[in-house]
Write an enzyme that holds these catalytic residues in place. Structure first.
Site, mmCIF file in Angstrom:
data_model
loop_
_atom_site.group_PDB
_atom_site.id
_atom_site.type_symbol
_atom_site.label_atom_id
_atom_site.label_comp_id
_atom_site.label_asym_id
_atom_site.label_seq_id
_atom_site.Cartn_x
_atom_site.Cartn_y
_atom_site.Cartn_z
ATOM 1 N N ASP A 145 0.832 -1.207 0.000
ATOM 2 C CA ASP A 145 0.000 0.000 0.000
ATOM 3 C C ASP A 145 0.861 1.249 0.000
ATOM 4 O O ASP A 145 0.454 2.301 -0.493
ATOM 5 C CB ASP A 145 -0.939 -0.021 1.208
ATOM 6 C CG ASP A 145 -2.005 -1.082 1.003
ATOM 7 O OD1 ASP A 145 -1.723 -2.263 1.306
ATOM 8 O OD2 ASP A 145 -3.093 -0.757 0.486
HETATM 9 C C1 LIG Z 1 -2.383 -4.353 -5.273
HETATM 10 S S1 LIG Z 1 -3.380 -4.085 -3.871
HETATM 11 C C2 LIG Z 1 -2.277 -3.561 -2.677
HETATM 12 C C3 LIG Z 1 -2.768 -3.807 -1.262
HETATM 13 O O1 LIG Z 1 -4.105 -3.273 -0.993
HETATM 14 C C4 LIG Z 1 -4.787 -4.200 -0.102
HETATM 15 O O2 LIG Z 1 -5.393 -3.557 0.994
HETATM 16 P P1 LIG Z 1 -7.018 -3.361 1.044
HETATM 17 O O3 LIG Z 1 -7.636 -4.661 0.634
HETATM 18 O O4 LIG Z 1 -7.296 -2.987 2.493
HETATM 19 O O5 LIG Z 1 -7.282 -2.217 0.098
HETATM 20 C C5 LIG Z 1 -3.693 -5.101 0.388
HETATM 21 O O6 LIG Z 1 -2.934 -4.488 1.425
HETATM 22 C C6 LIG Z 1 -2.873 -5.256 -0.876
HETATM 23 O O7 LIG Z 1 -1.657 -5.864 -0.677
#
Ligand SMILES: CSC[C@H]1O[C@H](OP(=O)(O)O)[C@H](O)[C@@H]1O
EC number: 5.3.1.23
Length: 396
Positions: A267
């Site tokens: 992220d």
């Molecule tokens: C390519 S997605 C990157 C990252 O986003 C996800 O978090 P969320 O589901 O809370 O938006 C997850 O940390 C992924 O690794």
């Protein structure tokens, strides 16, 4: 069926652009798209995690404003001067940026799109319409660039694993050998504009006939792994096994060097390589180091934040306790049939009155990361330190 988190139609001569998102709170049992007509609807969908994933969040936010501007243009409600349109774009982007704090892709897109609008407004002969159009074109390009970036990440990652792991070298030399990888959360077509980052590496390993099995963790409490990644792996017919988060230790102990790598998304990658990713990532990195398994982060350059020095400076989003104490899903009949037509059942799985801590992310120290896979190559540490500057001088 194509796995598409985002469905966008550009404006035609007679109609404004349209945007729909796949409501990921209903997956894997129900596929339902929801129209996004403006920034408020996008903000709500991102905050509720109907759409999630660092790249997807940025793209949905940018395209929601493109829809809003496109509708204003065709209904004659666009501001009259180029600078008024620029200012409106800037204010709407700042609002969208408040939807979720940790993923940098949204903030990166906001900064770049503001520059697009500013340059368009400063051009000689600029009009309100030309500034609006410059923004829309730039927002639409994000959708295209993300897929090509992810495919490049997949190829770079697959090749690195083939060349830098014992399992990869064995598999390259003898197709009867096994090459397995473990991934966490969801980083596939449901977290991006398509193909995915860490899941893109898995797709590229499979396409190269390098992969014998992918393991995915359920990724409590939102269950991106059991609901979304498992859904994508089954859809792509990748030999895959779902494990609970707590089983990862036993898996690495059992699989040893047959598990070539743990590949995760990100992220926000800080300038020193510390990486914020889904909660549970840090523990997997410690586990990988203990077992001598390579630990790789897969992320486009838009996830690397050179303005954030290290992981301690990354804001970690904390979410509602109910996401931990309750689970939601369709009924399952006694013979195991999933009744998707049933309204989602909400079930409490924790003692009433217990306090809850629900951070959505954790930070993995750079020292535990063997490589950051980007669309322009894999960055490894030199003398124990990451230097990302060179990849930002890369021509593409
Ligand atoms: C390519 S997605 C990157 C990252 O986003 C996800 O978090 P969320 O589901 O809370 O938006 C997850 O940390 C992924 O690794």
């Amino acid at each position: 069926m194509v796995l598409q988190a985002i469905q966008y139609e550009p404006a035609s001569a007679s109609s404004p652009p349209t945007l729909r998102i796949l409501d990921q709170l209903l997956l894997p049992h129900r596929t339902a798209y929801e129209a996004i007509a403006n920034c408020e609807e996008a903000h709500a969908a991102i905050k509720q995690m109907k759409v999630r994933g660092a790249p997807a969040i940025a793209i949905v936010a940018a395209l929601a404003l493109a829809v809003e501007i496109g509708v204003a243009a065709v209904t004659g409600k666009l501001a009259t001067s180029p600078d008024e349109v620029r200012e409106q774009i800037s204010q709407r982007l700042d609002y969208l940026k408040t939807s979720r704090p940790t993923a940098v892709n949204l903030g990166d897109a906001v900064g770049k799109l503001k520059i697009v609008a500013k340059k368009a407004a400063l051009q000689s002969g600029a009009t309100a319409g030309s500034v609006a159009q410059a923004y829309i074109v730039a927002a639409e390009r994000m959708l295209v660039d993300d897929v090509s970036d992810n495919k490049a990440i997949g190829e770079h990652g697959a090749r690195w694993i083939e060349e830098n792991t014992a399992a990869g070298r064995q598999r390259r030399g003898d197709k009867t050998c096994g090459l397995q990888v473990l991934t966490h959360c969801n980083t596939g077509s449901l977290a991006t504009a398509g193909y995915g980052t860490a899941l893109g590496v898995i797709r590229s390993l499979k396409a190269a006939d390098m992969l014998t099995r992918a393991y995915c963790t359920e990724t409590r409490p939102y269950n991106q792994g059991s609901r979304l990644t498992a859904y994508e792996l089954v859809h792509d017919e990748v030999p895959a096994t779902l494990i609970t988060d707590s089983m990862a230790c036993a898996l690495l102990a059992r699989e040893g060097n047959r598990l070539a790598a743990i590949v995760v998304g990100a992220d926000r990658v800080a300038a020193n390589g510390d990486t914020a990713n889904k909660i549970g990532t840090y523990s997997l990195a410690v586990l990988a180091r203990h077992h001598g398994v390579k630990f790789l982060v897969a992320a486009p350059r838009t996830t690397i934040d050179l303005t954030t020095a290290s992981g301690k400076d990354i804001v970690i989003e904390e979410r509602a306790p109910e996401e931990v104490t309750r689970i939601k899903g369709p009924k399952v009949t006694v013979d195991g049939e999933v009744q998707v037509d049933e309204a989602a059942q909400v079930i409490s799985i924790a003692a009433t009155g217990i306090d809850v801590w629900n951070p959505a992310f954790d930070v993995t120290p750079a020292e535990l990361i063997d490589g950051v896979i980007t669309e322009v190559g894999v960055v490894e540490k030199t003398a124990g330190k990451f230097d990302f500057q060179p990849i930002f001088q890369h021509p593409s």
